[in-house]
Design an enzyme around this catalytic site. Structure first.
Site, short mmCIF file in Angstrom:
data_model
loop_
_atom_site.label_atom_id
_atom_site.label_comp_id
_atom_site.label_asym_id
_atom_site.label_seq_id
_atom_site.Cartn_x
_atom_site.Cartn_y
_atom_site.Cartn_z
N LYS A 8 53.82 29.60 35.85
CA LYS A 8 53.46 29.40 37.27
C LYS A 8 54.06 30.52 38.13
CE LYS A 8 57.50 28.11 39.26
NZ LYS A 8 58.30 28.79 40.15
N VAL A 94 61.89 34.13 29.71
CA VAL A 94 62.84 33.03 29.94
C VAL A 94 63.73 33.37 31.15
CG1 VAL A 94 64.78 31.81 28.86
CG2 VAL A 94 62.81 32.48 27.49
N ALA A 96 63.06 33.46 34.33
CA ALA A 96 62.33 34.51 35.04
C ALA A 96 61.70 34.02 36.33
CB ALA A 96 61.25 35.08 34.13
N ALA A 99 58.83 29.07 35.46
CA ALA A 99 58.79 27.69 34.96
C ALA A 99 58.41 27.59 33.49
CB ALA A 99 57.84 26.83 35.81
N GLY A 100 58.83 28.58 32.70
CA GLY A 100 58.48 28.58 31.27
C GLY A 100 58.93 27.29 30.56
N GLY A 101 60.19 26.91 30.73
CA GLY A 101 60.71 25.71 30.06
C GLY A 101 60.04 24.45 30.58
N ASP A 135 60.21 21.17 38.36
CA ASP A 135 58.91 21.84 38.29
C ASP A 135 57.95 21.17 37.30
OD1 ASP A 135 59.41 23.79 40.18
OD2 ASP A 135 60.00 25.32 38.73
O1 C5P Z 1 65.36 20.11 38.48
P1 C5P Z 1 65.87 21.27 37.71
O2 C5P Z 1 66.76 20.88 36.57
O3 C5P Z 1 64.80 22.23 37.26
O4 C5P Z 1 66.77 22.11 38.73
C1 C5P Z 1 67.69 23.08 38.30
C2 C5P Z 1 68.71 23.28 39.40
O5 C5P Z 1 68.08 23.89 40.54
C3 C5P Z 1 69.31 22.01 39.94
O6 C5P Z 1 70.43 21.65 39.20
C4 C5P Z 1 69.69 22.39 41.36
O7 C5P Z 1 70.88 23.14 41.36
C5 C5P Z 1 68.58 23.35 41.75
N1 C5P Z 1 67.48 22.72 42.49
C6 C5P Z 1 67.68 22.33 43.82
N2 C5P Z 1 66.65 21.78 44.52
C7 C5P Z 1 65.43 21.63 43.96
C8 C5P Z 1 65.20 22.02 42.64
C9 C5P Z 1 66.24 22.57 41.92
O8 C5P Z 1 68.77 22.48 44.36
N3 C5P Z 1 64.44 21.10 44.70
#
Ligand code: C5P
Length: 283
Positions: A8, A94, A96, A99-101, A135
């Site tokens: 994405k 990765v 990057a 949203a690969g993972g 994501d």
């Molecule tokens: O949800 P995900 O594990 O992908 O998010 C990774 C990190 O990105 C979270 O631990 C947080 O620090 C930050 N994040 C955030 N607000 C969001 C999405 C992600 O602060 N809306």
């Protein structure tokens, strides 16, 4: 079953503020592109969950988002997990900003659901995905969408008019949690016009979208990193990109082109910088 997990891009990305749960409220336009990982799911008779990828440094255990997604799917279905081999051929860079993972996790949710007779709706899959990562719900849906809240409140948008996308990921990676932590103390000099970009999508106006692309995380990058991203954006624009921006928390920068020739020229010029470059199209 073999499925593709699309990368994405963020056409816009705005951070509205920090939430009581520690996450941030976002407003962003997401777009799938045909740069994709390939995921193969195969039932096994030993009853175990096994995951492997072509990149030795990625986890091959339950830390892998694809494994987490499958476990969450069984949990939501309310039955014990069956043995499953998940094999991931990574093409999406990765760490990057693409949203690969999360896309791998979403692809596993969709594939497993199909293998099990479409037991859960897309909406339910998105809800399970939100437990795996912010994501993932968008990646379940794909296409062009407005994402709000933590990134999990989705409104499908009219598709971005067909165009060429040139991407370049510099040789370094960015930590998403670290950049989110930093954004709280940064004075944002510029905000994206997401509303205007939505209106441009509704009008089928590619130039109008490209002109409005912006990502507030560009302002939170350390100076030397920001200048590398700006170098890429400048090359894209000089080669005729209609607009250029960074995706997610970076460091990948990309440009949109209405001319294949200009896109290929940009690709050639970016090959001279160190990093990974790709020519892609929207999905
Ligand atoms: O949800 P995900 O594990 O992908 O998010 C990774 C990190 O990105 C979270 O631990 C947080 O620090 C930050 N994040 C955030 N607000 C969001 C999405 C992600 O602060 N809306």
């Amino acid at each position: 079953m073999e499925v593709r997990a699309y990368a994405k891009l963020n056409l816009t990305l705005d951070v509205l503020g920090k939430r009581p749960d520690g996450y941030h409220d976002l407003r962003m336009i997401m777009q799938s592109i045909d740069l994709a990982d390939t995921i193969t799911l195969e039932e096994n008779s030993i009853g175990a969950l096994q995951v492997r990828t072509n990149l030795h440094f990625l986890p091959d255990n339950e830390k892998n988002l694809a494994s987490q997604a499958s476990l969450r799917w069984w949990e939501a279905k309310g039955v014990p997990p069956r043995g499953l081999n998940i094999s991931i051929d990574k093409k999406i860079p990765v760490c990057a900003g693409m949203a690969g993972g999360s896309s791998d996790a979403a692809a596993v949710l969709r594939a497993l659901n199909q293998m099990e007779g479409d037991a859960l709706s897309l909406r339910e899959l998105a809800k399970i995905g939100a437990q795996v990562g912010s994501d993932v719900p968008y990646c379940v849906l794909g296409g062009t969408a407005l994402a709000e809240g933590r990134g999990d409140l989705l409104t499908p948008l009219p598709p971005l008019p067909k165009c060429w996308v040139v991407l370049c990921k510099p040789e370094f990676s960015i930590s998403t949690p670290a950049l989110f932590a930093k954004i709280d103390s940064v004075r944002l000099r510029c905000r994206p016009d997401t509303q205007g970009a939505v209106a441009a999508l509704e009008a089928g106006d590619l130039h109008g979208v490209a002109r409005r692309m912006y990502n507030v995380f560009e302002d939170a990058l350390p100076d030397h990193r920001r200048s590398r991203v700006n170098d890429i954006k400048n090359i894209l624009i000089q080669c005729g990109a209609l607009g250029a921006s960074m995706s997610g928390t970076g460091p990948t920068a990309f440009g949109l082109f209405d001319s294949e020739g200009c896109a290929r020229e940009a690709l050639e010029q970016l090959r001279d910088l160190s990093g990974e470059v790709f020519l892609s199209q929207t999905v």
